[in-house]
Design a protein around this motif. Structure first.
Motif, PDB file in Angstrom:
ATOM      1  N   GLN A 162      24.512  52.368  58.135  1.00  0.00           N
ATOM      2  CA  GLN A 162      24.886  52.795  56.795  1.00  0.00           C
ATOM      3  C   GLN A 162      25.675  54.096  56.905  1.00  0.00           C
ATOM      4  O   GLN A 162      25.272  55.032  57.606  1.00  0.00           O
ATOM      5  CB  GLN A 162      23.655  52.996  55.910  1.00  0.00           C
ATOM      6  CG  GLN A 162      24.012  53.242  54.447  1.00  0.00           C
ATOM      7  CD  GLN A 162      22.779  53.339  53.562  1.00  0.00           C
ATOM      8  OE1 GLN A 162      22.601  54.326  52.856  1.00  0.00           O
ATOM      9  NE2 GLN A 162      21.923  52.328  53.599  1.00  0.00           N
ATOM     10  N   PHE A 163      26.815  54.135  56.238  1.00  0.00           N
ATOM     11  CA  PHE A 163      27.647  55.335  56.189  1.00  0.00           C
ATOM     12  C   PHE A 163      27.800  55.756  54.742  1.00  0.00           C
ATOM     13  O   PHE A 163      28.070  54.921  53.859  1.00  0.00           O
ATOM     14  CB  PHE A 163      29.024  55.085  56.792  1.00  0.00           C
ATOM     15  CG  PHE A 163      29.946  56.279  56.669  1.00  0.00           C
ATOM     16  CD1 PHE A 163      29.783  57.390  57.483  1.00  0.00           C
ATOM     17  CD2 PHE A 163      30.955  56.297  55.721  1.00  0.00           C
ATOM     18  CE1 PHE A 163      30.606  58.493  57.373  1.00  0.00           C
ATOM     19  CE2 PHE A 163      31.794  57.402  55.603  1.00  0.00           C
ATOM     20  CZ  PHE A 163      31.618  58.500  56.430  1.00  0.00           C
TER      21      PHE A 163
ATOM     22  N   GLN B 221      27.505  61.093  56.375  1.00  0.00           N
ATOM     23  CA  GLN B 221      26.315  60.739  57.150  1.00  0.00           C
ATOM     24  C   GLN B 221      26.459  59.318  57.678  1.00  0.00           C
ATOM     25  O   GLN B 221      26.882  58.415  56.939  1.00  0.00           O
ATOM     26  CB  GLN B 221      25.048  60.808  56.302  1.00  0.00           C
ATOM     27  CG  GLN B 221      24.664  62.205  55.840  1.00  0.00           C
ATOM     28  CD  GLN B 221      23.371  62.192  55.051  1.00  0.00           C
ATOM     29  OE1 GLN B 221      23.065  61.240  54.347  1.00  0.00           O
ATOM     30  NE2 GLN B 221      22.597  63.253  55.169  1.00  0.00           N
ATOM     31  N   LEU B 222      26.076  59.133  58.939  1.00  0.00           N
ATOM     32  CA  LEU B 222      26.031  57.808  59.548  1.00  0.00           C
ATOM     33  C   LEU B 222      24.651  57.582  60.125  1.00  0.00           C
ATOM     34  O   LEU B 222      24.128  58.432  60.857  1.00  0.00           O
ATOM     35  CB  LEU B 222      27.081  57.682  60.658  1.00  0.00           C
ATOM     36  CG  LEU B 222      27.019  56.391  61.488  1.00  0.00           C
ATOM     37  CD1 LEU B 222      27.398  55.177  60.633  1.00  0.00           C
ATOM     38  CD2 LEU B 222      27.905  56.485  62.718  1.00  0.00           C
ATOM     39  N   ARG B 223      24.030  56.442  59.801  1.00  0.00           N
ATOM     40  CA  ARG B 223      22.748  56.051  60.357  1.00  0.00           C
ATOM     41  C   ARG B 223      22.887  54.663  60.971  1.00  0.00           C
ATOM     42  O   ARG B 223      23.422  53.753  60.334  1.00  0.00           O
ATOM     43  CB  ARG B 223      21.664  56.028  59.282  1.00  0.00           C
ATOM     44  CG  ARG B 223      21.361  57.382  58.687  1.00  0.00           C
ATOM     45  CD  ARG B 223      20.693  58.294  59.707  1.00  0.00           C
ATOM     46  NE  ARG B 223      20.388  59.606  59.148  1.00  0.00           N
ATOM     47  CZ  ARG B 223      21.197  60.636  59.194  1.00  0.00           C
ATOM     48  NH1 ARG B 223      22.398  60.506  59.757  1.00  0.00           N
ATOM     49  NH2 ARG B 223      20.844  61.799  58.686  1.00  0.00           N
ATOM     50  N   LEU B 224      22.385  54.505  62.204  1.00  0.00           N
ATOM     51  CA  LEU B 224      22.496  53.240  62.918  1.00  0.00           C
ATOM     52  C   LEU B 224      21.157  52.923  63.558  1.00  0.00           C
ATOM     53  O   LEU B 224      20.598  53.760  64.291  1.00  0.00           O
ATOM     54  CB  LEU B 224      23.583  53.334  63.987  1.00  0.00           C
ATOM     55  CG  LEU B 224      24.085  52.028  64.613  1.00  0.00           C
ATOM     56  CD1 LEU B 224      24.728  51.143  63.552  1.00  0.00           C
ATOM     57  CD2 LEU B 224      25.083  52.332  65.735  1.00  0.00           C
ATOM     58  N   GLY B 225      20.609  51.749  63.268  1.00  0.00           N
ATOM     59  CA  GLY B 225      19.387  51.281  63.871  1.00  0.00           C
ATOM     60  C   GLY B 225      19.679  50.139  64.834  1.00  0.00           C
ATOM     61  O   GLY B 225      20.291  49.138  64.438  1.00  0.00           O
ATOM     62  N   ILE B 226      19.268  50.289  66.091  1.00  0.00           N
ATOM     63  CA  ILE B 226      19.627  49.326  67.135  1.00  0.00           C
ATOM     64  C   ILE B 226      18.347  48.781  67.763  1.00  0.00           C
ATOM     65  O   ILE B 226      17.663  49.491  68.513  1.00  0.00           O
ATOM     66  CB  ILE B 226      20.489  49.999  68.229  1.00  0.00           C
ATOM     67  CG1 ILE B 226      21.669  50.741  67.595  1.00  0.00           C
ATOM     68  CG2 ILE B 226      20.974  48.975  69.245  1.00  0.00           C
ATOM     69  CD1 ILE B 226      22.374  51.689  68.537  1.00  0.00           C
TER      70      ILE B 226
ATOM     71  N   GLY C 285      27.012  49.611  53.797  1.00  0.00           N
ATOM     72  CA  GLY C 285      26.093  49.105  54.798  1.00  0.00           C
ATOM     73  C   GLY C 285      26.777  48.027  55.622  1.00  0.00           C
ATOM     74  O   GLY C 285      27.519  47.202  55.077  1.00  0.00           O
ATOM     75  N   PHE C 286      26.562  48.035  56.936  1.00  0.00           N
ATOM     76  CA  PHE C 286      27.298  47.115  57.790  1.00  0.00           C
ATOM     77  C   PHE C 286      26.413  46.657  58.946  1.00  0.00           C
ATOM     78  O   PHE C 286      25.358  47.251  59.228  1.00  0.00           O
ATOM     79  CB  PHE C 286      28.565  47.795  58.338  1.00  0.00           C
ATOM     80  CG  PHE C 286      28.298  49.059  59.111  1.00  0.00           C
ATOM     81  CD1 PHE C 286      28.086  49.032  60.485  1.00  0.00           C
ATOM     82  CD2 PHE C 286      28.244  50.288  58.458  1.00  0.00           C
ATOM     83  CE1 PHE C 286      27.844  50.185  61.192  1.00  0.00           C
ATOM     84  CE2 PHE C 286      27.989  51.455  59.165  1.00  0.00           C
ATOM     85  CZ  PHE C 286      27.790  51.400  60.543  1.00  0.00           C
TER      86      PHE C 286
ATOM     87  N   THR D  95      16.631  56.270  55.986  1.00  0.00           N
ATOM     88  CA  THR D  95      17.674  55.466  55.372  1.00  0.00           C
ATOM     89  C   THR D  95      17.277  53.993  55.434  1.00  0.00           C
ATOM     90  O   THR D  95      16.799  53.509  56.461  1.00  0.00           O
ATOM     91  CB  THR D  95      19.005  55.677  56.109  1.00  0.00           C
ATOM     92  OG1 THR D  95      19.345  57.064  56.047  1.00  0.00           O
ATOM     93  CG2 THR D  95      20.122  54.857  55.481  1.00  0.00           C
ATOM     94  N   ASN D  96      17.486  53.280  54.340  1.00  0.00           N
ATOM     95  CA  ASN D  96      17.135  51.856  54.285  1.00  0.00           C
ATOM     96  C   ASN D  96      18.184  51.037  55.045  1.00  0.00           C
ATOM     97  O   ASN D  96      19.338  50.939  54.635  1.00  0.00           O
ATOM     98  CB  ASN D  96      17.056  51.395  52.831  1.00  0.00           C
ATOM     99  CG  ASN D  96      16.700  49.916  52.723  1.00  0.00           C
ATOM    100  OD1 ASN D  96      16.189  49.331  53.681  1.00  0.00           O
ATOM    101  ND2 ASN D  96      16.962  49.329  51.576  1.00  0.00           N
TER     102      ASN D  96
END
Length: 389
Positions: free
Chosen positions: A50-51, A73-78, A41-42, A13-14
């Protein structure tokens, strides 16, 4: 990665957007098709997320062929620091599809959009409810060493109305992987790489078969009550080298160990377990010349049967719950080919090409019989061909 021959498709996911955003999309078509989708995107401090969610509905071209699906779908980059990144993924999906069955020639000539009456009476369908939580951890240990870790858990509820039975599968699927990769200059423009890794996944759960009521709903009469479990463990090592800015070669091996557990709660004397193990080698050499690459590859893999393929045939159904004659499918593939880019005249651009000649041999290939109800292992199958694009 994985135990099969071939390449890897890696989807990400971008999360590199400049500022928060919202997108709403709508599609519609014939036969009652429509799909609504929303994406946002948040930012949460340094983290980006991104959800997305969508709902898709299709009435089907034939009678009793409708389906719908809802997914989120939820993607989170930390970013933990400059060299460490944590990823979180949450997924959920619920879908149902109905099946119209096959028609005879005369039925098709009369009405090709009709359904098999037996399929309609049994309301043959599949309903899936699946959720997943996944974690990734990526860290650059040094300028030449990287570490990647993953873990996931995935509960599943799968229901089927098939072959005059209502089938209820409850599953929990968990696993993870670890990979280390290092790079080192060997002198005279030569660079070496080494990658080692391991992965493990465990799936376990119950299977309940019921009779079907006349309207296709589940009856209270239980036909089968079983536990099905499988564990897949694998480890690999791969070494590669590049030299003279034109040549590259790699050598690798992978070990796989797959373990099946089958327990019949109605008749424990049928309980069984089975192990499949295999070591798969791999080797590649490539030569690069400007915009062209020529290569030769030795690959392969091991593939084990799914649980519906490992049921014993009627001869052994009273003595075991696992087919005693099935073996893992072992493939060996030889391939030579080339790819590159050719300039077109008059400065109008270029054309890319890709060509491959391959020979693939599979030992213990699975072959269905009795209308697909049971499977057996064939001695050997072969595929060969030329692909060009």
């Amino acid at each position: 990665y994985g135990n099969a021959s071939g390449g890897v498709v890696n989807l990400r996911t971008n999360l590199d957007f400049d500022r928060p955003f919202v997108e709403v999309l709508e599609r519609a078509g014939d036969f009652g098709y429509h799909r609504e989708q929303g994406i946002t995107g948040f930012s949460l401090g340094k983290a980006r997320g991104q959800f997305s969610t969508y709902n898709s509905t299709f009435d089907g071209w034939r009678e009793h062929s409708n389906g719908s699906s809802t997914q989120g779908q939820l993607r989170l980059g930390i970013p933990i620091d400059n060299v460490t990144r944590l990823g979180l993924g949450l997924d959920g999906v619920s879908n149902i599809n109905r099946f119209p069955g096959a028609l005879t020639d005369s039925e098709y000539d009369t009405d090709p959009q009709a359904a098999d009456p037996a399929y309609v009476a049994r309301d043959e369908r599949r309903r899936n409810n699946v959720a997943r939580v996944g974690l990734t951890f990526d860290r650059a240990l040094t300028r030449s060493q990287d570490l990647a870790l993953t873990a996931f858990a995935e509960p599943k509820s799968l229901q089927r109305s098939e072959r005059a039975r209502f089938r209820d599968f409850q599953r929990i699927h968990t696993g993870g992987s670890a990979q280390w990769q290092g790079r080192r200059a060997l002198g005279n423009g030569t660079e070496g790489t080494l990658s080692v890794g391991a992965d493990d996944a465990w799936q376990d759960g119950s299977i309940l078969f019921y009779d079907l009521n006349p309207d296709g709903s589940r009856s209270t009469n239980v036909r089968a009550n079983k536990r099905e479990g499988a564990n897949a463990f694998g480890g690999y090592a791969e070494a590669g080298v590049r030299w003279n800015e034109r040549w590259s070669a790699s050598l690798a091996a992978r070990y796989d160990n797959v373990w099946y557990i089958s327990q019949d709660r109605a008749d424990p004397s049928l309980n069984a377990d089975q192990h499949f193990t295999h070591v798969t080698p791999k080797a590649t050499v490539a030569y690069m010349l400007d915009r062209h690459t020529l290569y030769a590859n030795l690959g392969g893999g091991v593939e084990v049967p799914a649980f519906n393929e490992i049921d014993p045939d009627p001869i052994f159904v009273s003595s075991t719950s696992l087919n005693p004659f099935l073996e893992p499918m072992i493939s060996t593939e030889y391939e030579v080919g080339g790819r590159g880019e050719l300039p077109l005249p008059a400065g109008i651009g270029g054309a890319t090409y890709d060509v491959a000649l391959y020979y693939l041999e599979v030992t213990n290939d699975l072959v269905p019989f009795a209308g697909g109800a049971y499977f057996t292992s064939a001695g050997k199958t072969r595929r060969q061909g030329l692909e060009a694009g």
